[in-house]
Write an enzyme that holds these catalytic residues in place. Structure first.
Site, PDB file in Angstrom:
ATOM      1  N   GLU A   1      10.485 -24.167  -3.870  1.00 26.29           N
ATOM      2  CA  GLU A   1      10.597 -25.417  -3.093  1.00 26.29           C
ATOM      3  C   GLU A   1       9.245 -25.725  -2.472  1.00 26.29           C
ATOM      4  O   GLU A   1       8.253 -25.047  -2.758  1.00 26.29           O
ATOM      5  CB  GLU A   1      11.689 -25.300  -2.028  1.00 26.29           C
ATOM      6  CG  GLU A   1      11.431 -24.219  -0.994  1.00 26.29           C
ATOM      7  CD  GLU A   1      12.554 -24.081   0.036  1.00 26.29           C
ATOM      8  OE1 GLU A   1      13.244 -25.064   0.339  1.00 26.29           O
ATOM      9  OE2 GLU A   1      12.705 -22.957   0.561  1.00 26.29           O
TER      10      GLU A   1
ATOM     11  N   ARG B   1      25.713 -26.505   8.094  1.00 27.44           N
ATOM     12  CA  ARG B   1      24.614 -25.549   7.848  1.00 27.44           C
ATOM     13  C   ARG B   1      24.309 -24.733   9.104  1.00 27.44           C
ATOM     14  O   ARG B   1      24.094 -23.526   9.037  1.00 27.44           O
ATOM     15  CB  ARG B   1      23.368 -26.302   7.360  1.00 27.44           C
ATOM     16  CG  ARG B   1      22.233 -25.377   6.942  1.00 27.44           C
ATOM     17  CD  ARG B   1      21.102 -26.120   6.234  1.00 27.44           C
ATOM     18  NE  ARG B   1      20.408 -27.037   7.113  1.00 27.44           N
ATOM     19  CZ  ARG B   1      19.450 -27.883   6.721  1.00 27.44           C
ATOM     20  NH1 ARG B   1      19.088 -27.927   5.451  1.00 27.44           N
ATOM     21  NH2 ARG B   1      18.852 -28.685   7.562  1.00 27.44           N
TER      22      ARG B   1
ATOM     23  N   LYS C   1      17.867 -21.325   7.939  1.00 30.61           N
ATOM     24  CA  LYS C   1      16.882 -22.222   8.560  1.00 30.61           C
ATOM     25  C   LYS C   1      16.361 -21.560   9.834  1.00 30.61           C
ATOM     26  O   LYS C   1      16.680 -21.942  10.959  1.00 30.61           O
ATOM     27  CB  LYS C   1      17.509 -23.601   8.830  1.00 30.61           C
ATOM     28  CG  LYS C   1      16.454 -24.687   8.903  1.00 30.61           C
ATOM     29  CD  LYS C   1      17.043 -26.055   8.693  1.00 30.61           C
ATOM     30  CE  LYS C   1      16.061 -27.164   9.039  1.00 30.61           C
ATOM     31  NZ  LYS C   1      14.830 -27.193   8.260  1.00 30.61           N
TER      32      LYS C   1
ATOM     33  N   LEU D   1      15.930 -23.338   0.772  1.00 30.49           N
ATOM     34  CA  LEU D   1      16.818 -23.879   1.799  1.00 30.49           C
ATOM     35  C   LEU D   1      17.770 -24.882   1.148  1.00 30.49           C
ATOM     36  O   LEU D   1      17.322 -25.737   0.368  1.00 30.49           O
ATOM     37  CB  LEU D   1      15.985 -24.601   2.873  1.00 30.49           C
ATOM     38  CG  LEU D   1      16.822 -25.130   4.040  1.00 30.49           C
ATOM     39  CD1 LEU D   1      17.121 -24.002   5.024  1.00 30.49           C
ATOM     40  CD2 LEU D   1      16.110 -26.262   4.755  1.00 30.49           C
TER      41      LEU D   1
ATOM     42  N   TYR E   1      17.326 -23.328  13.521  1.00 27.57           N
ATOM     43  CA  TYR E   1      17.122 -24.700  13.972  1.00 27.57           C
ATOM     44  C   TYR E   1      17.673 -25.694  12.959  1.00 27.57           C
ATOM     45  O   TYR E   1      17.996 -25.335  11.833  1.00 27.57           O
ATOM     46  CB  TYR E   1      15.633 -24.960  14.243  1.00 27.57           C
ATOM     47  CG  TYR E   1      14.766 -25.121  13.003  1.00 27.57           C
ATOM     48  CD1 TYR E   1      14.461 -24.030  12.188  1.00 27.57           C
ATOM     49  CD2 TYR E   1      14.250 -26.360  12.636  1.00 27.57           C
ATOM     50  CE1 TYR E   1      13.667 -24.171  11.057  1.00 27.57           C
ATOM     51  CE2 TYR E   1      13.454 -26.505  11.510  1.00 27.57           C
ATOM     52  CZ  TYR E   1      13.160 -25.411  10.724  1.00 27.57           C
ATOM     53  OH  TYR E   1      12.387 -25.558   9.597  1.00 27.57           O
TER      54      TYR E   1
HETATM   55  N1  PDD Z   1      12.257 -28.811   7.023  1.00 29.29           N
HETATM   56  N2  PDD Z   1      12.860 -26.586   2.500  1.00 29.29           N
HETATM   57  C1  PDD Z   1      12.152 -26.223   3.576  1.00 29.29           C
HETATM   58  C2  PDD Z   1      11.376 -24.952   3.525  1.00 29.29           C
HETATM   59  C3  PDD Z   1      12.167 -27.040   4.726  1.00 29.29           C
HETATM   60  O1  PDD Z   1      11.473 -26.656   5.816  1.00 29.29           O
HETATM   61  C4  PDD Z   1      12.902 -28.255   4.720  1.00 29.29           C
HETATM   62  C5  PDD Z   1      12.958 -29.168   5.898  1.00 29.29           C
HETATM   63  C6  PDD Z   1      13.616 -28.596   3.559  1.00 29.29           C
HETATM   64  C7  PDD Z   1      14.439 -29.842   3.461  1.00 29.29           C
HETATM   65  O2  PDD Z   1      15.643 -29.719   4.207  1.00 29.29           O
HETATM   66  P1  PDD Z   1      16.359 -31.016   4.817  1.00 29.29           P
HETATM   67  O3  PDD Z   1      16.553 -31.977   3.702  1.00 29.29           O
HETATM   68  O4  PDD Z   1      17.639 -30.485   5.359  1.00 29.29           O
HETATM   69  O5  PDD Z   1      15.440 -31.566   5.882  1.00 29.29           O
HETATM   70  C8  PDD Z   1      13.580 -27.726   2.477  1.00 29.29           C
HETATM   71  C9  PDD Z   1      12.315 -29.586   8.234  1.00 29.29           C
HETATM   72  C10 PDD Z   1      12.232 -31.058   8.044  1.00 29.29           C
HETATM   73  C11 PDD Z   1      11.332 -29.029   9.243  1.00 29.29           C
HETATM   74  O6  PDD Z   1      11.148 -27.822   9.243  1.00 29.29           O
HETATM   75  O7  PDD Z   1      10.793 -29.793  10.054  1.00 29.29           O
END
Ligand code: PDD
Length: 277
Positions: A178, A51, A146, A202, A32
């Site tokens: 993270e 990505r 992701k 991620l 996703y």
């Molecule tokens: N998640 N690390 C994890 C485990 C995450 O789930 C997310 C974001 C990030 C940050 O990634 P980005 O900057 O690309 O949003 C890092 C999204 C927001 C979610 O699962 O809803």
């Protein structure tokens, strides 16, 4: 009415239906993206598409859509939903089959779903600092993908909500990885550090935006391993993601952190400018 896209059609979200034999539902066999759209413009869409296509390749899903076609679908969903600031959710699963089998059939047809939610918190100068808790990272070893298999992350967030923390920050063998739904940064003596991509994290889109901003404002930043001890002794701790932008962490397990917001406030100012463009 919220308009979504499902396998070739734009329709009311309430009308969207998929098979219970979809591999995304049965196995979490899906990836996703979560994309912010500010003032009807998707933020860093090319980075999200990069990505997405890397992830599709990683898990060996091939779709009959070009990158431009996926982009057009995302833009159409933004246009069809009458909200100036939106969160666009895109999920691609390997599709459904007639029987449940771990091994996918020769030609499953991927399920492609895109929908929109209101983006409640747009980046602003009055963002409140958040409280976090540090926990052991028990996720799988491929957190760079992701994947929609988010059970571990959901368990962390349930715990966070029960214990009144906004986010769970994870550590493995004494090193920070993270957040449950975010990337993390820390600042010591005016230098910024963030765990490198080798630490089972991620590659967050917001993370890379923030790295660029820190570089642009001429502050030193390193991507490396960060020990829990160094992390807890930082001057500032931040978390970043698409839905929340960049947030200062004020406490970790009731211990005060971030005695300063010196670098954070400079970075936040630039981040707000970038999201307004
Ligand atoms: N998640 N690390 C994890 C485990 C995450 O789930 C997310 C974001 C990030 C940050 O990634 P980005 O900057 O690309 O949003 C890092 C999204 C927001 C979610 O699962 O809803």
């Amino acid at each position: 009415m919220s308009i979504c896209y499902l396998n070739g059609k734009f329709l009311d979200l309430k009308e969207a239906k998929i098979s219970p034999l979809d591999r995304g539902f049965l196995f979490g066999d899906a990836i996703y993206e979560v994309i912010a759209s500010y003032n009807n413009k998707p933020f860093k869409i090319e980075d999200h598409l990069d990505r997405l296509f890397i992830n599709l390749k990683d898990i060996k899903i091939s779709i009959n859509y070009s990158r431009q076609e996926v982009k057009n679908i995302l833009e159409s969903v933004i246009e069809k939903n009458d909200l100036s600031n939106q969160i666009i959710y895109l999920q691609i699963s390997r599709g459904h089959e007639d029987i449940r089998d771990h091994i996918p059939g020769p030609s499953p047809s991927p399920t492609i779903f895109v929908c929109s939610f209101p983006l409640k918190n747009i980046p602003n100068a009055q963002m409140t600092a958040i409280k976090a808790s540090l926990k052991k990272d028990f996720r799988w070893r491929k957190s760079n993908i992701k994947s929609t298999s988010l059970l571990a992350n959901v368990m962390y967030k349930i715990q966070a909500s029960e214990e009144n923390f906004f986010e769970i920050i994870l550590q493995e063998n004494g090193y920070i990885t993270e957040g449950a739904v975010s990337n993390v940064f820390c600042v010591k003596n005016n230098e910024v550090k963030t765990p490198s991509l080798e630490n089972n994290i991620l590659p967050g889109i917001t993370r890379s935006v923030i790295i660029d901003i820190v570089n642009k404002i001429g502050i030193k930043i390193t991507e490396s391993k960060i020990s829990v001890e160094d992390f807890m002794n930082s001057d500032e701790i931040w978390i970043t993601n698409t839905t929340k932008g960049i947030l200062l962490v004020s406490e970790i397990d009731e211990v005060q952190v971030s005695n300063s917001d010196n670098v954070y406030s400079k970075v936040l100012k630039k981040f707000i400018e970038e999201t307004l463009v």
